[in-house]
Write an enzyme that holds these catalytic residues in place. Sequence first.
Site, PDB file in Angstrom:
ATOM      1  N   ASN A 227      -9.450   6.042   2.539  1.00 42.36           N
ATOM      2  CA  ASN A 227      -8.589   5.734   1.405  1.00 42.36           C
ATOM      3  C   ASN A 227      -8.563   6.871   0.402  1.00 42.36           C
ATOM      4  O   ASN A 227      -9.304   7.849   0.506  1.00 42.36           O
ATOM      5  CB  ASN A 227      -9.128   4.473   0.695  1.00 42.36           C
ATOM      6  CG  ASN A 227      -8.329   3.237   1.044  1.00 42.36           C
ATOM      7  OD1 ASN A 227      -7.110   3.299   1.134  1.00 42.36           O
ATOM      8  ND2 ASN A 227      -9.013   2.129   1.235  1.00 42.36           N
TER       9      ASN A 227
ATOM     10  N   ASN B 294      -4.623   4.046   7.931  1.00 38.80           N
ATOM     11  CA  ASN B 294      -4.657   3.544   6.569  1.00 38.80           C
ATOM     12  C   ASN B 294      -4.007   4.596   5.670  1.00 38.80           C
ATOM     13  O   ASN B 294      -2.993   5.162   6.053  1.00 38.80           O
ATOM     14  CB  ASN B 294      -6.109   3.207   6.182  1.00 38.80           C
ATOM     15  CG  ASN B 294      -6.183   2.186   5.066  1.00 38.80           C
ATOM     16  OD1 ASN B 294      -5.454   1.212   5.092  1.00 38.80           O
ATOM     17  ND2 ASN B 294      -7.051   2.405   4.088  1.00 38.80           N
TER      18      ASN B 294
ATOM     19  N   ARG C 181      -6.470   1.325  13.227  1.00 39.06           N
ATOM     20  CA  ARG C 181      -5.098   1.578  12.772  1.00 39.06           C
ATOM     21  C   ARG C 181      -5.161   2.620  11.668  1.00 39.06           C
ATOM     22  O   ARG C 181      -6.218   2.889  11.101  1.00 39.06           O
ATOM     23  CB  ARG C 181      -4.475   0.296  12.231  1.00 39.06           C
ATOM     24  CG  ARG C 181      -5.179  -0.249  10.993  1.00 39.06           C
ATOM     25  CD  ARG C 181      -4.304  -1.212  10.222  1.00 39.06           C
ATOM     26  NE  ARG C 181      -5.035  -1.906   9.172  1.00 39.06           N
ATOM     27  CZ  ARG C 181      -5.257  -1.428   7.936  1.00 39.06           C
ATOM     28  NH1 ARG C 181      -4.843  -0.224   7.608  1.00 39.06           N
ATOM     29  NH2 ARG C 181      -5.911  -2.138   7.033  1.00 39.06           N
TER      30      ARG C 181
ATOM     31  N   GLU D 241       0.844  -1.219   0.000  1.00 38.69           N
ATOM     32  CA  GLU D 241       0.000   0.000   0.000  1.00 38.69           C
ATOM     33  C   GLU D 241       0.872   1.259   0.000  1.00 38.69           C
ATOM     34  O   GLU D 241       2.088   1.183   0.131  1.00 38.69           O
ATOM     35  CB  GLU D 241      -0.864   0.021   1.271  1.00 38.69           C
ATOM     36  CG  GLU D 241      -2.249  -0.577   1.100  1.00 38.69           C
ATOM     37  CD  GLU D 241      -3.225   0.401   0.466  1.00 38.69           C
ATOM     38  OE1 GLU D 241      -2.777   1.476  -0.003  1.00 38.69           O
ATOM     39  OE2 GLU D 241      -4.423   0.101   0.418  1.00 38.69           O
TER      40      GLU D 241
ATOM     41  N   ASP E 209      -9.840   1.893  -3.933  1.00 38.38           N
ATOM     42  CA  ASP E 209      -8.882   1.912  -2.830  1.00 38.38           C
ATOM     43  C   ASP E 209      -8.053   3.188  -2.923  1.00 38.38           C
ATOM     44  O   ASP E 209      -8.591   4.278  -2.742  1.00 38.38           O
ATOM     45  CB  ASP E 209      -8.054   0.612  -2.892  1.00 38.38           C
ATOM     46  CG  ASP E 209      -7.205   0.398  -1.657  1.00 38.38           C
ATOM     47  OD1 ASP E 209      -6.942   1.369  -0.936  1.00 38.38           O
ATOM     48  OD2 ASP E 209      -6.776  -0.750  -1.414  1.00 38.38           O
TER      49      ASP E 209
HETATM   50 ZN    ZN Z   1      -5.764   1.754   0.614  1.00 36.43          ZN
END
Ligand code: ZN
Length: 295
Positions: free
Chosen positions: A146, A100, A98, A15, A196
């Site tokens: 995201n 991202n 958490r 990521e 995403d």
């Molecule tokens: Zn992501």
Amino acid sequence: MDAELILDLRLPLGEGPVWDARRGVLRFVDIHAGGLHTFDPRSGVHSVVHLGEPLGCLTPARDGSLILALQSGFARFDLSSQTLAIFACLEPHLPGNRFNDGKCDPAGRFLAGTMDDAEQAATGSLYVLDADRSVKALLTGLRISNGLGWSPDGRTFYFIDTPTRVVMAYDYDLENARLSRPRPAVRIPKEMGWPDGMTVDAEGMLWVALWGGARLTRWNPVTGRLLQTVPLPALNVTSCAFGGEALDDLYVTTARKGMTAEQLVRYPLSGGLFRIRPGVTGLPPVEYAGGDGGR
Ligand code: ZN
């Protein structure tokens, strides 16, 4: 247009790619492993630092350090001494959360969002870390924070809460980091996967990675229209960032998390790092303006 496999890493959750222009390297993360990855396209050298806790995203800072969004909060990582200093613990009351995705705004503030790691509760928030290290929440009630990006003039902010399958646009007040006038910019059809990570190119178009969709897509945020689709030999396409000296390479991260045995056979390269030459350049990456916080 072909996606070239750069590193066959088979990461569970690759990521957060970001071009570190100061050093000419790509940084990205493997979230749950707390892996901070670096790829130098000139030498081909790839290295990893393990931070001992989940790492959502990072940004290079003007003082030469990296600012990390770790599970326990924002931290400064000194590359020469390899020392880590956590300076802002944001959600001690939400141990299931958490960090991202995250990215710097055109003024050098670091925006990063949190999420319930179990992907159940809407306990995520989008935070802005200012150059003086003060932190405020811009959005709350998020599920999977995201896909951050800004229009080339910095006046429009794009954001994705993945389960909504919508890229939202907001007016962005660059002076005060305030969001207003939320409206949907792009709706991702169900059959294409889940939106995403995202980046904005120099023409103001959005490159959206599609989790479960084995593709990267380019959209016009004004019309909401799909402009281009780039298939990838990886099922979960997580994010993308322009890099290279001319910012004409588009790096793409992917993940193996949640894939069935059959899917892993069909998409064995899932979790790798890929590169595309899309024929358009990215916007210059912005470093975090604070670094050591001006102290
Ligand atoms: Zn992501």
